[in-house]
Design a protein around this motif. Structure first.
Motif, mmCIF file in Angstrom:
data_model
loop_
_atom_site.group_PDB
_atom_site.id
_atom_site.type_symbol
_atom_site.label_atom_id
_atom_site.label_comp_id
_atom_site.label_asym_id
_atom_site.label_seq_id
_atom_site.Cartn_x
_atom_site.Cartn_y
_atom_site.Cartn_z
ATOM 1 N N THR A 35 0.829 -1.203 0.000
ATOM 2 C CA THR A 35 0.000 0.000 0.000
ATOM 3 C C THR A 35 0.862 1.250 0.000
ATOM 4 O O THR A 35 0.676 2.160 -0.814
ATOM 5 C CB THR A 35 -0.923 0.011 1.230
ATOM 6 N N ASN B 271 -7.969 -0.957 -1.234
ATOM 7 C CA ASN B 271 -7.152 -1.960 -1.904
ATOM 8 C C ASN B 271 -6.463 -2.914 -0.952
ATOM 9 O O ASN B 271 -6.024 -3.980 -1.371
ATOM 10 C CB ASN B 271 -6.074 -1.279 -2.759
ATOM 11 N N GLY C 138 -7.661 -6.355 -0.949
ATOM 12 C CA GLY C 138 -7.341 -6.989 -2.219
ATOM 13 C C GLY C 138 -5.903 -7.470 -2.272
ATOM 14 O O GLY C 138 -5.614 -8.542 -2.827
ATOM 15 N N ALA D 244 -5.496 -10.642 -0.368
ATOM 16 C CA ALA D 244 -6.060 -11.738 -1.151
ATOM 17 C C ALA D 244 -5.115 -12.121 -2.294
ATOM 18 O O ALA D 244 -4.898 -13.305 -2.582
ATOM 19 C CB ALA D 244 -7.415 -11.320 -1.698
ATOM 20 N N TYR D 245 -4.522 -11.111 -2.936
ATOM 21 C CA TYR D 245 -3.606 -11.343 -4.045
ATOM 22 C C TYR D 245 -2.371 -12.113 -3.573
ATOM 23 O O TYR D 245 -1.915 -13.064 -4.217
ATOM 24 C CB TYR D 245 -3.158 -10.008 -4.653
ATOM 25 N N THR E 21 -10.395 -14.201 5.265
ATOM 26 C CA THR E 21 -11.630 -13.555 4.846
ATOM 27 C C THR E 21 -11.984 -12.402 5.773
ATOM 28 O O THR E 21 -12.311 -11.300 5.318
ATOM 29 C CB THR E 21 -12.779 -14.576 4.849
ATOM 30 N N VAL F 193 -9.540 -9.446 5.137
ATOM 31 C CA VAL F 193 -9.842 -8.754 3.886
ATOM 32 C C VAL F 193 -11.106 -7.916 4.043
ATOM 33 O O VAL F 193 -11.127 -6.728 3.700
ATOM 34 C CB VAL F 193 -9.990 -9.768 2.728
ATOM 35 N N VAL G 253 -11.502 -3.832 3.695
ATOM 36 C CA VAL G 253 -12.405 -3.285 2.675
ATOM 37 C C VAL G 253 -13.462 -2.390 3.319
ATOM 38 O O VAL G 253 -13.723 -1.267 2.874
ATOM 39 C CB VAL G 253 -13.073 -4.423 1.877
#
Lengths: 342, 293, 338
Positions: free
Chosen positions: B102, B220, B223, B226-227, B271, B274, B278
């Motif tokens: 980030t 982000n 994300g 998760a990536y 989960t 993330v 978000v």
């Protein structure tokens, strides 16, 4: 007259349209198209004209915020055109700009103190670090703001107060000239009077010279010693207050004066009305010949073919860019009122 | 009439953040989750030992893939290590990569966006085309190819690759927001008092244009985690013996038919994390964006 | 559709064309409830021009929006008072009826004509829509009438320009389109909210002249909302001066300029630069208008007034100063005399 503090010779500013890397320039906005001006110390030059006449661009070029396409601006005898970087920034100190919109001309994330102090941080020779806070408070007091409010943010102030902050910021650099671009147009009548009075007081106290730009003829008349009337990037008439407001020679000046609303219902129907047809043409493709001819009731073949030069007319300092200037003054009480008080 | 409400009131986020946010349940919940995850990342030892077996590397192959039991609430992984301790320690690399990435994307985006938006002309054209190239490129494929050619796969290399493909979208937003700010009169005013480009960018342009980018970057974060897990899962991210949720899930894929707990517990943490980030980004955007308020 | 108005309850042909009675409008804001309009009354007859003069925040535009019924709930709502067209109280009518009166009986001209027009539709189409919606005209007929209206506001080659989009018009032409939209259905009342503020002086003169002509031809009642004392002097029959959500003075145009009866009006007149004041300081009103979210029981102008005394802690009523003249000042006799 003593040496001018600000001089413009043959000033031209064109903006390309649609230009950019790998793109063809589609045309030019001829915002300022050959302007000569002289401003003496302590003098106020009013510039009037309608939107799109180039008066705001002229302000930016005079304050060295924009580089002229051609021509030269001279500040206190120094031409600023060739200066770059640090030297340019040093030269800008003498000519400061006061902006039209007090809502957008102050950084919303800075306190009033930080805004007025910024000039001192850029030009460190102006005041030693320890004195800056005191100088900021002094400046705020000069423009009629409570220095104890210096920790506040712009949105906590009214329009008039913000305009005062903008003036304080401009004064921090001890300029010789303030270029005021419609400084009161965004303000209410009662607040407008406060700012006009403030500008007058500062002029007397600090020996400032003003370029005062406005579409409001009555405010300009109140403040200016000399007035230049602009139309489509050119000065069409220039002269003393008396010349322009009472002996206007250019038909456009006459139309402006006649259209100026006068706060006196007794004059209704008694003033000579000149209502122009149409609107100012686009500065991208100004008319050939005299740029005013499509709206002018006196235009003839010569006006359509040959652009008139700004030439001296009647008294000293009065010049008109018209092939057939005639004396005109707004009929009715305006004149009577003036002579009565003189 | 309309001018009676100052325009800038909406652009100054201080009061908004103070009053609006703390009352929003979405913000309170997501902020709590994010705080807990960050605490796990900073001091996993404080949490891992809650059930008496705090060392993620204390393993006994005899316990391989055993289901949860007393003192081992999440059971054991394939190596026979306590899965609860492993999941707790796994937060560290996920959060580290998320924050590094980030930070990196925001820095690159701000620099590129400022240069493009402030200087216009050729700089703008080159930067914008570069952004277009990156945006048009299939990012996942690019990341896999680059990571496969690298010999070391640690938090830094993975972050670097994520930054490489993550900045363009943010840079485009930054450029737009710089363009809007650069034409403000206070920028002209700053030039008028003699401020140079560096000062104008640092003092005026960036503070006034970074809002949307900061909010988008917050959105982000989830994300990115998760990536990272996806890359690890595909075998090009972090590798054993590193402890991360991605590595755990990667291992679990071979055993999940027999030992479902290997998949379930890391997934739940991933989960929730993330979602937490978000939602936090969402709440921040709602608080700052005057159009949504 | 005047017959619609005539069929409504309370219709009285002798009543003024438009009258606003003790209107109150409130807005819910983050800082509490703001009473933007606090007991405003004015009336305007057919063929008459009433100028509503005031500075930003005086409530002059909000009043106009309330008359049009476009103060948006839930943020803003009319909390008290009446708005009557020939005696019919609009506030008691169902929304559907009000919508049918909008445009046909009472219409508005906005300051920014561009924002009042839909940017993706040709202007001719937008005017034709009015005829189709309110008059049930056929497509062809509506289009013919639209061109006719554009011609009436003196847009050159109206038939061709009807197909142009709003952004293709210059500022003055755009305002003409705005006027065309307002006068299309021959409304009885036109409310013009700062119609020339965004325009240049020479164009302003054209637009004001056009408005005057239209009004004379059709005997429309015109409410002109403005802050420009010059424009008021040029066109208004009567003037209502607003300050902080109230009408502080109402009078004929000549009287108000010659002998103002409220200190605020007097101070406003003194603040205008005039040729004979050159080189002198302008009179200023000290301070700033009050914060509308903190209501004050007394006279709202008191903190800025040179005549303020202890009696001003009681809100002044509108005193009848002379026939057709009123002033909300306890000391009006002093003001009017000197």
């Amino acid at each position: 007259m003593s040496a001018p503090v600000l001089e413009a010779r043959g000033l031209v500013k064109y903006y390309p349209i649609g230009g950019g890397p790998l793109r063809r320039v589609a045309g030019q906005v001829k915002a300022v198209d050959g302007v000569d001006l002289t401003l003496g110390p302590g003098e106020t030059l009013g510039i009037v004209g309608e939107s799109g006449c180039g008066k705001s661009t002229l302000a930016k070029v005079l304050a060295a915020l924009e580089r002229p396409t051609a021509g030269e601006v001279t500040v206190c005898g120094r031409p600023v055109g060739r200066l770059r970087g640090r030297a340019l920034r040093r030269a800008r100190r003498d000519v400061q700009l006061v902006f039209q919109d007090p809502y957008t001309s102050l950084d919303p994330r800075m306190t009033i103190e930080a805004i007025v102090r910024e000039p001192f941080e850029i030009h460190r020779d102006l005041a030693p670090r320890g004195d800056r806070r005191a100088r900021v408070r002094e400046l705020l007091e000069t423009v009629g703001l409570n220095p104890d409010h210096c920790g506040r943010y712009p949105h906590q102030f009214s329009g008039g107060q913000r305009q005062r902050v903008g003036i304080a910021r401009a004064l921090a650099l001890r300029p010789r000239v303030l270029v005021c671009d419609e400084p009161v147009s965004a303000l209410d009548v009662s607040v407008q009077a406060q700012i006009v009075n403030l500008l007058e007081r500062l002029r007397d106290e600090l020996d400032l010279a003003y370029v005062f730009i406005s579409h409001d003829l009555s405010v300009v008349q109140h403040l200016a010693d000399r007035i230049a009337v602009m139309y489509l990037g050119k000065v069409v008439e220039i002269g003393g207050e008396d010349d322009v407001y009472r002996n206007a020679g250019h038909p456009y000046t006459q139309a402006l004066l006649s259209a100026m609303p006068v706060p006196d219902p007794g004059l209704r129907g008694r003033r000579e009305e000149i209502v122009l047809t149409g609107e100012p043409p686009s500065p991208i493709d100004p008319p050939r010949g005299c740029s005013f001819h499509p709206r002018c009731w006196k235009a003839d073949e010569r006006c359509r073919a040959e652009p008139p030069a700004l030439t001296a007319w009647r008294g000293a300092g009065h010049a008109v860019a018209c092939h057939r200037p005639e004396v005109w003054s707004p009929a009715g009480g305006t004149e009577g009122e003036v002579s009565a008080t003189r | 009439m309309a001018s009676s409400t100052p325009v800038s009131a909406s652009t100054d986020l201080r009061p908004v953040v103070r009053t609006g946010l703390t009352r929003s349940p979405a913000f309170v919940i997501s902020a709590t989750v994010v705080l807990i995850i960050c605490a796990l990342a900073v001091a996993p030892q404080a949490f891992a030992g809650w059930f008496g077996h705090g060392d993620p590397r204390a393993c006994d192959l005899a316990d391989s893939a055993l289901p949860p039991r007393e003192g081992h609430p999440f059971g054991f992984d394939v190596q026979g290590c306590d899965l609860y301790a492993n999941v707790i320690y796994g937060a560290r690399s996920s959060v580290a990569i998320a924050l590094l990435t980030t930070l990196g994307t925001v820095v690159v985006a701000v620099v590129v966006g400022c240069l493009a938006g402030y200087f216009r002309g050729w700089t703008d054209m080159l930067m914008s085309r570069l952004v277009d190239v990156f945006l048009g490129f299939p990012a996942l494929v690019g990341m896999i190819v680059i990571l496969q050619t690298l010999s070391t796969h640690n938090e830094f290399t993975v972050s670097a690759v994520l930054i490489l493909f993550g900045w363009p979208a943010l840079a485009r937003v930054m450029r737009g927001s710089v363009l809007a700010v650069v034409n403000s009169e206070y920028i002209a005013a700053a030039r008028g008092i003699g401020a140079g480009p560096v000062r104008i960018l640092l003092r005026h342009v960036i503070p006034n244009s970074i809002g949307p980018v900061a909010v988008l970057a917050g959105l982000n974060v989830g994300g990115i985690i998760a990536y990272e897990s996806a890359l690890t899962f595909l075998g090009v991210g972090l590798q054993t013996p590193a402890i991360s949720w991605g590595v755990q899930l990667n291992t679990a894929q071979q055993y999940f038919t027999t030992s479902i707990h290997l998949l379930v517990f890391p997934s739940i943490f991933l989960t929730v994390t993330v979602l937490g980030f978000v939602l936090l980004g969402d709440a921040l955007r709602d608080a700052i964006d005057p159009r949504i308020r | 559709m005047s017959d619609l108005l005539e069929s409504l309850p309370g219709h009285d042909p002798g009543a003024p064309m438009l009258s606003v009675e003790d209107l109150q409008v409130e807005f819910a804001t983050a800082h509490g409830t703001v009473r933007a309009v606090n007991g405003v009354s004015y009336a305007v007859g057919a063929g008459e021009t009433l100028a509503v003069l005031g500075e930003s925040g005086s409530g002059k535009s909000v009043t106009a929006r309330a008359v049009m019924g476009i103060v948006r709930a839930p943020r803003g709502r009319v909390t008290a008072g009446a708005i009557r067209l020939r005696g019919v109280d609009l506030l008691t009518l169902p929304e559907e009826t009000r919508r049918r009166l909008r445009g046909t009986t009472v219409a508005m001209i906005f300051q920014d004509a561009l924002s009042a027009l839909n940017p993706v539709l040709p202007v001719g189409y937008q005017i034709a829509e009015m005829f189709r919606y309110h008059r049930g005209a056929s497509r062809r007929e509506a289009r013919r009438r639209a061109v006719e209206v554009l011609d009436r506001v003196r847009i050159p080659s109206a038939a061709r320009r009807a197909g142009d989009y709003p952004h293709q018009f210059s500022g003055g032409m755009r305002q003409r389109v705005g006027i065309a939209l307002a006068i299309a259905l021959d409304p009885k009342v036109i409310i013009a909210d700062e119609p020339t503020t965004a325009l240049d002086v020479t164009v302003q003169a054209q637009i004001m002249r056009l408005l005057g002509e239209i009004q004379r031809e059709h005997g429309t009642a015109l409410v002109l909302i403005t802050h420009d004392m010059g424009v008021v002097a040029d066109i208004a029959d009567r003037v209502a001066v607003m300050y902080a959500g109230r009408v502080v003075e109402e009078a004929g145009a000549h009287d108000i300029y010659a002998r103002p009866a409220h200190p605020y009006t007097r101070a406003l007149l003194g603040a205008i630069p005039r040729p004979h004041l050159r080189g002198k300081r302008l009179a200023v009103i000290p301070g700033a208008p009050p914060d509308m979210s903190r209501p004050d029981e007394g006279c709202r102008f008191r903190p800025r007034c040179e005549l303020a005394g202890p009696g001003c802690a009681d809100a002044p009523p509108l005193y009848d100063v002379a026939p057709g003249r009123a002033s909300a000042c306890h000391e009006w006799t002093k003001v009017i005399e000197g």
